[in-house]
Each structure stands twice: as C-alpha cells, then as structure tokens.
Design a protein around this motif. Sequence first.
Motif, PDB file in Angstrom:
ATOM      1  N   THR A   7      88.616  61.670  36.735  1.00 21.23           N
ATOM      2  CA  THR A   7      88.178  62.501  35.611  1.00 21.23           C
ATOM      3  C   THR A   7      87.459  61.647  34.569  1.00 21.23           C
ATOM      4  O   THR A   7      86.411  62.030  34.050  1.00 21.23           O
ATOM      5  N   THR A  10      84.055  60.637  35.963  1.00 22.18           N
ATOM      6  CA  THR A  10      83.195  61.818  35.969  1.00 22.18           C
ATOM      7  C   THR A  10      82.678  62.116  34.560  1.00 22.18           C
ATOM      8  O   THR A  10      81.491  62.384  34.367  1.00 22.18           O
ATOM      9  N   ASN A  11      83.560  62.052  33.574  1.00 21.29           N
ATOM     10  CA  ASN A  11      83.147  62.289  32.191  1.00 21.29           C
ATOM     11  C   ASN A  11      82.152  61.239  31.708  1.00 21.29           C
ATOM     12  O   ASN A  11      81.183  61.566  31.018  1.00 21.29           O
ATOM     13  N   ILE A  13      80.015  59.454  33.554  1.00 21.65           N
ATOM     14  CA  ILE A  13      78.739  59.695  34.231  1.00 21.65           C
ATOM     15  C   ILE A  13      78.034  60.895  33.603  1.00 21.65           C
ATOM     16  O   ILE A  13      76.827  60.850  33.318  1.00 21.65           O
ATOM     17  N   THR A  14      78.778  61.960  33.371  1.00 17.14           N
ATOM     18  CA  THR A  14      78.211  63.165  32.751  1.00 17.14           C
ATOM     19  C   THR A  14      77.649  62.847  31.372  1.00 17.14           C
ATOM     20  O   THR A  14      76.509  63.214  31.045  1.00 17.14           O
ATOM     21  N   ILE A  37      74.114  65.166  37.586  1.00  8.21           N
ATOM     22  CA  ILE A  37      75.556  65.180  37.339  1.00  8.21           C
ATOM     23  C   ILE A  37      76.304  65.585  38.607  1.00  8.21           C
ATOM     24  O   ILE A  37      77.280  64.943  39.006  1.00  8.21           O
ATOM     25  N   THR A  38      75.833  66.632  39.266  1.00  8.07           N
ATOM     26  CA  THR A  38      76.461  67.083  40.504  1.00  8.07           C
ATOM     27  C   THR A  38      76.387  65.995  41.576  1.00  8.07           C
ATOM     28  O   THR A  38      77.388  65.680  42.236  1.00  8.07           O
ATOM     29  N   TYR A  40      76.111  62.736  41.356  1.00  9.29           N
ATOM     30  CA  TYR A  40      76.877  61.514  41.127  1.00  9.29           C
ATOM     31  C   TYR A  40      78.353  61.732  40.823  1.00  9.29           C
ATOM     32  O   TYR A  40      79.104  60.773  40.722  1.00  9.29           O
ATOM     33  N   THR A  41      78.781  62.984  40.697  1.00  8.54           N
ATOM     34  CA  THR A  41      80.193  63.197  40.384  1.00  8.54           C
ATOM     35  C   THR A  41      80.966  63.980  41.438  1.00  8.54           C
ATOM     36  O   THR A  41      82.197  64.016  41.381  1.00  8.54           O
ATOM     37  N   GLU A  42      80.289  64.581  42.408  1.00  4.31           N
ATOM     38  CA  GLU A  42      81.021  65.445  43.328  1.00  4.31           C
ATOM     39  C   GLU A  42      81.843  64.690  44.374  1.00  4.31           C
ATOM     40  O   GLU A  42      82.844  65.214  44.850  1.00  4.31           O
ATOM     41  N   ILE A  44      83.346  61.313  44.219  1.00  3.09           N
ATOM     42  CA  ILE A  44      83.849  60.021  43.752  1.00  3.09           C
ATOM     43  C   ILE A  44      85.069  59.669  44.588  1.00  3.09           C
ATOM     44  O   ILE A  44      86.037  60.420  44.660  1.00  3.09           O
TER      45      ILE A  44
END
Length: 158
Positions: A7, A10-11, A13-14, A37-38, A40-42, A44
């Motif tokens: 989390t 992800t935050n 990167i976003t 965002i999608t 690079y975060t989906e 991990i």
Amino acid sequence: MKELLITYITNDITNMILYIKLKHPKIINKNMAENLITKYTENINLKKYSDEDNMNIMKNIKKSIFTRKFNGSLNAKVDNLKFDNTRCHARTWNNGSIIKMENGDIIYGKQCCRKLKDSSNNYCLAHSKKNKHGDFNKDVSNELKTHFCKESIFSDNF
C-alpha cells in the motif's frame, strides 16, 4: 505487514505520477496518468532475495548508474566533464550528480553551460549574483562534498 508495504509503495508511485502530471500537464494528461498508475501499481510483488543476490543487485546498480568508464575512444563524451574557460565558471547542482571517473577522480555537479556575462567576469548573469556551489575549476570543499553526498539522489552510493 506485507500488505502495508505494498500500500505504501502504491501510494508513493501514485503520488509521484500525479506530481509529474501536475508539473507537466502538456506532456501527461489525466488519462495517461491513470494508465501509468495502473501499469506500475497493479502487480507489485515483494520477493525476498538472498544476501548474495542483494549484493549483486547493488553492485550492478552502482556499476551501471554511478560509475562511468572513459577511454580514448570516448573523448567526445569526456569533454563535457572538462573545464571550459569560455563558459561560466560556476559549478551547478545537476541533480546532485557525483561521477566517479576511471582514474579515481570524483566530479561533483557540472560546469554551468551558459556564456560568460562579459570578458572581465568569470560568470554568467545568474551566477555573478549567486554562486552557491563554487567554481567548477577549483577543488571542492569538504562542506560542499558533504552537501552533495547528503542531499544528492545518488548519496547512498558514495
């Protein structure tokens, strides 16, 4: 714990992508930001590496990013690291770059690329008013070395 770390990553990167979108709206629009965002975060995946693998990864990163090797065939690329008396003499931050040359010399930042203000001044207009990082053609003070190592994005590798 693992979910919390994912989390957090992800935050980060976003937030980084949204910040880039904010700073460069002509280059990155809302749709492109959402796609990045999608992307690079989906997926991990936190994989545990052995100590030996970690050492090899760090060694390869340092070798490929922070150490530049120069030889006689690369003179064109080396010239931009040599002092040019026709340009402003100021040292610039250059994202805190610290370059370790093959001969062991370490170059902090780079020389300002602007033209001299006039022949009686060693600086461009901006650096004649403020020259925070000193002269590129002079030895780097210990205080400036500490500044580069502490504030640089490359600091963990020197």
